[in-house]
Design an enzyme around this catalytic site. Sequence first.
Site, short mmCIF file in Angstrom:
data_model
loop_
_atom_site.label_atom_id
_atom_site.label_comp_id
_atom_site.label_asym_id
_atom_site.label_seq_id
_atom_site.Cartn_x
_atom_site.Cartn_y
_atom_site.Cartn_z
N HIS A 1 34.32 45.80 69.19
CA HIS A 1 35.61 46.50 69.07
C HIS A 1 35.45 48.01 68.87
O HIS A 1 36.42 48.69 68.53
CB HIS A 1 36.44 45.90 67.92
CG HIS A 1 36.99 44.54 68.25
ND1 HIS A 1 37.64 43.74 67.34
CD2 HIS A 1 36.97 43.83 69.41
CE1 HIS A 1 37.99 42.60 67.91
NE2 HIS A 1 37.58 42.63 69.16
N THR B 1 35.84 35.66 59.89
CA THR B 1 36.82 35.96 60.94
C THR B 1 37.85 34.84 61.02
O THR B 1 37.51 33.66 60.94
CB THR B 1 36.15 36.20 62.32
OG1 THR B 1 37.16 36.54 63.26
CG2 THR B 1 35.34 35.02 62.81
N ASP C 1 33.84 49.37 60.96
CA ASP C 1 33.62 50.20 59.76
C ASP C 1 32.21 50.78 59.63
O ASP C 1 31.95 51.64 58.79
CB ASP C 1 33.98 49.40 58.50
CG ASP C 1 33.24 48.07 58.37
OD1 ASP C 1 32.06 47.99 58.79
OD2 ASP C 1 33.82 47.11 57.83
N CYS D 1 38.06 61.34 74.29
CA CYS D 1 39.12 62.23 74.78
C CYS D 1 39.97 61.50 75.82
O CYS D 1 39.44 60.87 76.73
CB CYS D 1 38.50 63.48 75.38
SG CYS D 1 39.75 64.62 76.00
N TYR E 1 44.61 55.34 61.10
CA TYR E 1 43.15 55.37 61.14
C TYR E 1 42.57 56.29 60.07
O TYR E 1 41.52 56.00 59.49
CB TYR E 1 42.63 55.76 62.53
CG TYR E 1 42.59 54.56 63.45
CD1 TYR E 1 41.62 53.57 63.29
CD2 TYR E 1 43.56 54.39 64.43
CE1 TYR E 1 41.61 52.45 64.10
CE2 TYR E 1 43.56 53.26 65.24
CZ TYR E 1 42.58 52.30 65.07
OH TYR E 1 42.56 51.18 65.86
N CYS F 1 39.45 64.09 79.24
CA CYS F 1 38.19 64.20 80.01
C CYS F 1 37.26 63.00 79.78
O CYS F 1 36.23 62.90 80.42
CB CYS F 1 37.47 65.51 79.68
SG CYS F 1 36.72 65.54 78.04
#
Length: 243
Positions: free
Chosen positions: A121, A190, A106, A129, A69, A132
């Site tokens: 998405h 797509t 993006d 997190c 990422y 939590c």
Amino acid sequence: MVNSNSISIARQRIRESRRLAVITGAGVSAESGIPTFRGPGGLWRNFRAEELATPEAFKRDPKLVWEWYDWRRGICKQAQPNPGHLSLAKIETTATEFLLITQNVDGLHKRAGSKRIAEIHGNIWRARCTLCGNEFDLEETPLLEIPPRCKCKGIARPDIVWFGETYDQDLLEDILDFLSGTDTLITVGTSGMVPMPVYLTRHAMSHGAFAIDLNPDESELSGIVNLSLRGKAGEILPNLTEI
Ligand code: APR
């Protein structure tokens, strides 16, 4: 190559639509320099997206997933919206009712000025997190710490819907509702290898929508839609907005 008759049919449909929807995939950002998932440049260190964008991959090796990422975030940060993104933002300003459904994470549609966006998405600039559940913006590129942590010290994950995970059901309901009364639906860039665009297109068409697909290559949408425009998003979309 796309012929001028197809373009004028598409333009007329757009002009006459009271409610217009667009679904975008990685192809709309290809001309901004962001590699598509299944096209050239889509592999990172020889991993396919399906091998990294999963809860299992993250559990096994969060550092590896975050490194991927971090690489993609770097590319997205450098990228600028292209004429395809800008045209979609322009179409929105002339449509009576409009929704842009994107699989892209993006953030380029927003940067291009689109307002009504459903990011099905998630978004690469947000994290969540694992301890939590706190969701937060994460804009530093490159990341200072991998994996990044929440204020509570828990390991964060990208706020992205991975393979094997479920879509946000409320968001999906809203989208299906909108598509039930959509006059024209345009799918752009797509492959349809992830089935949601095909499912949404079939849903809209079963409720009377006219469906247009824009892609330089054959996709899972090609055989389903009413009109297939073969070409690049950044070249064809500006033509469709000259209303
Ligand atoms: N303009 C329009 N379409 C293009 C362009 C372009 N300039 N360049 C490539 N394309 C098309 C390709 O022909 C291909 O059909 O874009 C499509 C990109 O397909 P994928 O890489 O499969 O991307 P996408 O359909 O968005 O993937 C769906 O899969 O990996 C997951 O979560 C990820 O959101 C992604 C999802």
